[in-house]
Design a protein around this motif. Sequence first.
Motif, PDB file in Angstrom:
ATOM      1  N   SER A 131     -14.113  -1.532  12.457  1.00  0.00           N
ATOM      2  CA  SER A 131     -12.766  -1.333  12.992  1.00  0.00           C
ATOM      3  C   SER A 131     -12.664   0.092  13.535  1.00  0.00           C
ATOM      4  O   SER A 131     -13.529   0.942  13.275  1.00  0.00           O
ATOM      5  CB  SER A 131     -11.730  -1.539  11.891  1.00  0.00           C
ATOM      6  N   GLU A 132     -11.601   0.359  14.256  1.00  0.00           N
ATOM      7  CA  GLU A 132     -11.400   1.699  14.795  1.00  0.00           C
ATOM      8  C   GLU A 132     -11.294   2.715  13.662  1.00  0.00           C
ATOM      9  O   GLU A 132     -11.822   3.814  13.757  1.00  0.00           O
ATOM     10  CB  GLU A 132     -10.150   1.745  15.680  1.00  0.00           C
ATOM     11  N   ARG A 133     -10.617   2.370  12.578  1.00  0.00           N
ATOM     12  CA  ARG A 133     -10.471   3.279  11.429  1.00  0.00           C
ATOM     13  C   ARG A 133     -11.828   3.574  10.784  1.00  0.00           C
ATOM     14  O   ARG A 133     -12.139   4.715  10.462  1.00  0.00           O
ATOM     15  CB  ARG A 133      -9.515   2.667  10.398  1.00  0.00           C
TER      16      ARG A 133
ATOM     17  N   ARG B  96     -14.777   3.349  12.190  1.00  0.00           N
ATOM     18  CA  ARG B  96     -15.548   4.140  13.158  1.00  0.00           C
ATOM     19  C   ARG B  96     -15.073   5.597  13.165  1.00  0.00           C
ATOM     20  O   ARG B  96     -15.879   6.529  13.187  1.00  0.00           O
ATOM     21  CB  ARG B  96     -15.426   3.533  14.557  1.00  0.00           C
ATOM     22  N   GLN B  97     -13.767   5.811  13.112  1.00  0.00           N
ATOM     23  CA  GLN B  97     -13.221   7.173  13.111  1.00  0.00           C
ATOM     24  C   GLN B  97     -13.632   7.927  11.846  1.00  0.00           C
ATOM     25  O   GLN B  97     -14.003   9.100  11.911  1.00  0.00           O
ATOM     26  CB  GLN B  97     -11.700   7.153  13.237  1.00  0.00           C
TER      27      GLN B  97
END
Length: 127
Positions: free
Chosen positions: A83-85, A87-88
């Motif tokens: 997810s973007e979270r 990955r961040q």
Amino acid sequence: MNYAEVDDLIARYGEDEIIQHTNTLGSGIVIDSVARTALDDAQAEIDGYLGVRYQLPLPMVPALIERVCCAIARYRLWEDLASERVRQDFEDARRTLEAMASGKVTLGLPSNLPQGSQPVPSLAAAL
């Protein structure tokens, strides 16, 4: 000495998430060997960064290293579905490692570099 344990992953991200990303058979339990492999890979990556500044193995595991290890392992467990979270968090962990290797962030441990010297760029920093 491990930088993080499977229980640390579970405590940070929840048992359901770790089950989902370690157990493809649907038996409803965490597959420790899959999680441990992700943690070991994360530890190897961390050592690639820290080895330019600190004597390895570290004499103790600072809380920051445990957090970074878990974030990297989590990203590895998600594979292409991150997810973007997730990955961040992974990217933040890598930036933290880069800052540690360059001396901008310290672990509060003695450096293996002479006073005032700069580390030689590592392969890990280039990745």
